[in-house]
Design a protein around this motif. Sequence first.
Motif, PDB file in Angstrom:
ATOM      1  N   ALA A  25       0.827  -1.202   0.000  1.00 24.61           N
ATOM      2  CA  ALA A  25       0.000   0.000   0.000  1.00 24.61           C
ATOM      3  C   ALA A  25       0.858   1.249   0.000  1.00 24.61           C
ATOM      4  O   ALA A  25       0.588   2.212  -0.717  1.00 24.61           O
ATOM      5  CB  ALA A  25      -0.931  -0.009   1.219  1.00 24.61           C
ATOM      6  N   PHE A  26       1.929   1.240   0.826  1.00 18.64           N
ATOM      7  CA  PHE A  26       2.799   2.404   0.881  1.00 18.64           C
ATOM      8  C   PHE A  26       3.536   2.600  -0.436  1.00 18.64           C
ATOM      9  O   PHE A  26       3.748   3.711  -0.895  1.00 18.64           O
ATOM     10  CB  PHE A  26       3.814   2.258   2.018  1.00 18.64           C
ATOM     11  CG  PHE A  26       3.182   2.298   3.377  1.00 18.64           C
ATOM     12  CD1 PHE A  26       2.002   2.975   3.592  1.00 18.64           C
ATOM     13  CD2 PHE A  26       3.778   1.652   4.436  1.00 18.64           C
ATOM     14  CE1 PHE A  26       1.416   3.013   4.841  1.00 18.64           C
ATOM     15  CE2 PHE A  26       3.200   1.684   5.700  1.00 18.64           C
ATOM     16  CZ  PHE A  26       2.014   2.362   5.896  1.00 18.64           C
ATOM     17  N   ALA A  27       3.951   1.488  -1.050  1.00 17.01           N
ATOM     18  CA  ALA A  27       4.703   1.600  -2.302  1.00 17.01           C
ATOM     19  C   ALA A  27       3.884   2.301  -3.366  1.00 17.01           C
ATOM     20  O   ALA A  27       4.432   2.973  -4.242  1.00 17.01           O
ATOM     21  CB  ALA A  27       5.098   0.200  -2.783  1.00 17.01           C
ATOM     22  N   GLN A  28       2.567   2.169  -3.316  1.00 16.95           N
ATOM     23  CA  GLN A  28       1.707   2.782  -4.307  1.00 16.95           C
ATOM     24  C   GLN A  28       1.386   4.234  -3.969  1.00 16.95           C
ATOM     25  O   GLN A  28       0.919   4.959  -4.836  1.00 16.95           O
ATOM     26  CB  GLN A  28       0.404   1.984  -4.416  1.00 16.95           C
ATOM     27  CG  GLN A  28       0.606   0.552  -4.918  1.00 16.95           C
ATOM     28  CD  GLN A  28      -0.672  -0.253  -4.806  1.00 16.95           C
ATOM     29  OE1 GLN A  28      -1.725   0.255  -4.465  1.00 16.95           O
ATOM     30  NE2 GLN A  28      -0.559  -1.546  -5.097  1.00 16.95           N
ATOM     31  N   SER A  29       1.588   4.631  -2.728  1.00 16.21           N
ATOM     32  CA  SER A  29       1.094   5.954  -2.332  1.00 16.21           C
ATOM     33  C   SER A  29       2.091   6.745  -1.496  1.00 16.21           C
ATOM     34  O   SER A  29       1.686   7.523  -0.650  1.00 16.21           O
ATOM     35  CB  SER A  29      -0.206   5.781  -1.536  1.00 16.21           C
ATOM     36  OG  SER A  29       0.025   5.004  -0.369  1.00 16.21           O
ATOM     37  N   PRO A 129      -6.928   5.051   2.144  1.00 17.26           N
ATOM     38  CA  PRO A 129      -6.520   3.674   1.837  1.00 17.26           C
ATOM     39  C   PRO A 129      -5.878   2.941   3.017  1.00 17.26           C
ATOM     40  O   PRO A 129      -5.753   1.715   2.979  1.00 17.26           O
ATOM     41  CB  PRO A 129      -5.506   3.856   0.698  1.00 17.26           C
ATOM     42  CG  PRO A 129      -5.826   5.175   0.093  1.00 17.26           C
ATOM     43  CD  PRO A 129      -6.261   6.021   1.244  1.00 17.26           C
ATOM     44  N   LEU A 130      -5.468   3.664   4.050  1.00 13.84           N
ATOM     45  CA  LEU A 130      -4.831   3.037   5.213  1.00 13.84           C
ATOM     46  C   LEU A 130      -5.817   2.721   6.329  1.00 13.84           C
ATOM     47  O   LEU A 130      -5.430   2.120   7.335  1.00 13.84           O
ATOM     48  CB  LEU A 130      -3.736   3.958   5.770  1.00 13.84           C
ATOM     49  CG  LEU A 130      -2.599   4.354   4.832  1.00 13.84           C
ATOM     50  CD1 LEU A 130      -1.623   5.262   5.557  1.00 13.84           C
ATOM     51  CD2 LEU A 130      -1.885   3.124   4.298  1.00 13.84           C
ATOM     52  N   GLU A 131      -7.076   3.104   6.157  1.00 21.50           N
ATOM     53  CA  GLU A 131      -8.012   3.032   7.277  1.00 21.50           C
ATOM     54  C   GLU A 131      -8.149   1.630   7.843  1.00 21.50           C
ATOM     55  O   GLU A 131      -8.259   1.442   9.062  1.00 21.50           O
ATOM     56  CB  GLU A 131      -9.380   3.561   6.865  1.00 21.50           C
ATOM     57  CG  GLU A 131     -10.352   3.668   8.021  1.00 21.50           C
ATOM     58  CD  GLU A 131     -11.549   4.552   7.721  1.00 21.50           C
ATOM     59  OE1 GLU A 131     -12.270   4.904   8.674  1.00 21.50           O
ATOM     60  OE2 GLU A 131     -11.766   4.898   6.551  1.00 21.50           O
TER      61      GLU A 131
END
Length: 454
Positions: A25-29, A129-131
């Motif tokens: 997720a972090f890699a995308q955002s 997206p992290l929720e």
Amino acid sequence: MKRTIATIAVWTLIATLALSSGAAAFAQSEPWAGKVFPPGKMTIYGYGQPQYLMEYYNAWLERNRDIAPGVTIEMVQTASEADARQKVIATYAAGAWDELPTLVQTAPVSMHAMAEAGILVDLTDYLAPLEDQLVPGALDEMKYKGRIYGLPDSVRPQLLFYNVEIFEKYGIDPDEMDTIEGWIEVGRKLKELSGGTVYLSYIDPGPYTWRYYGRRGFMPQANARIWDERGNVVIDTDPGARLAFKTIETLVNEGLVLKSAIFQPPLYEATRKGQIATFYIGAFWDEFLRANLPDMAGKWRVRPAPMYAEIGLRGAPVSQMHVIIDKPNNVYKDLALKLWTDFHFDAEHRRIWVESMERQNAPYANPITKSLLADPFWKEPSPYYGGQSFREMEALGLQNAAHNLRVTPDDAEADQIISVELEKFIAGSQTMDEAIANMGRNLRARIGRTTPAE
């Protein structure tokens, strides 16, 4: 208990999955990806005891010199949440961009006011997206009109701290305090059995009573309202508000609480002498017990906040946050996001920092990320609480929690109006019925209708 264990097991499983999906997720955002930030000073406004966060920030800078080779962080101490808000709004209105901080520590009322003024960075695209990787409700109070503006720092429940020696001395079972009605009855027993020398708790003669017993305490647990859905003032007619204020009235009129200012030496001394049996207050009180009453280690225990028997809701969680100021040429906006992300997802360095805080009897809170909270470190026993795990109890305190009062941009002014009337009651200059009536009348005269938060 089986339900509690099952809930923790589910959280642990979710956290395990989050660990594997989080990196993707972090890699995308990652808005900081590939950036090297220019030399300079990133300013943060903080209140309370922000100097302890600087330990983490400075250590983080040393670990990240590859992306922030010449960056320093300055923590500017403000007097309060309101003081920080007022400084930011005034500086922004003057167009003094270079004098504005990058980050501001704040709370929902002030966040709403600053978001309404259009001076905060919209963080929705990054945080939404992290929720599912955060504890339930972590973003609830970060939102204004459907957008996310706050970076959650902590989500801490209302708890009940109690002196176990007092309960053993008078033969009272702490389980009697599972409800607010039972907690009050315990206060009556303590008053009778001690000959009036032991109080159930304390009450502050100033604005902290509304803050801790009202807005953060009995009001949300009673499903109380200040405003209705259209923004009309209902605090003087709402049955939940009346229940909350009548609870305070009972505590005061029956002499169950010692009148003593919170955070001041006389309160700690009265506690040390065994005059105060419990504290119904947020989880943050842990740091003040440890720092000001180290000689009482082992005497304290903690449990979730008592609930109104007919309502059945535990204490509402209190969120703390930082916001990013939306100013021209905000070169450290993405650096602030990287700093926040590491603080909440880097288990190793969060643990190192927490261990340092404990050695200093300094403040810290449970993680807001499921991956960190699943670590056994956050269930370790605490000598201060006689071997009970305070961290684990803090996590359990979030279960079955009441919803916080709906926040509006007018709440900063409303809090002052409500608090003044409550202070007059505590001082004995008016009855609680008069205080409630004056709250409604003065809110209508000063504010009237307010725009409901979306």
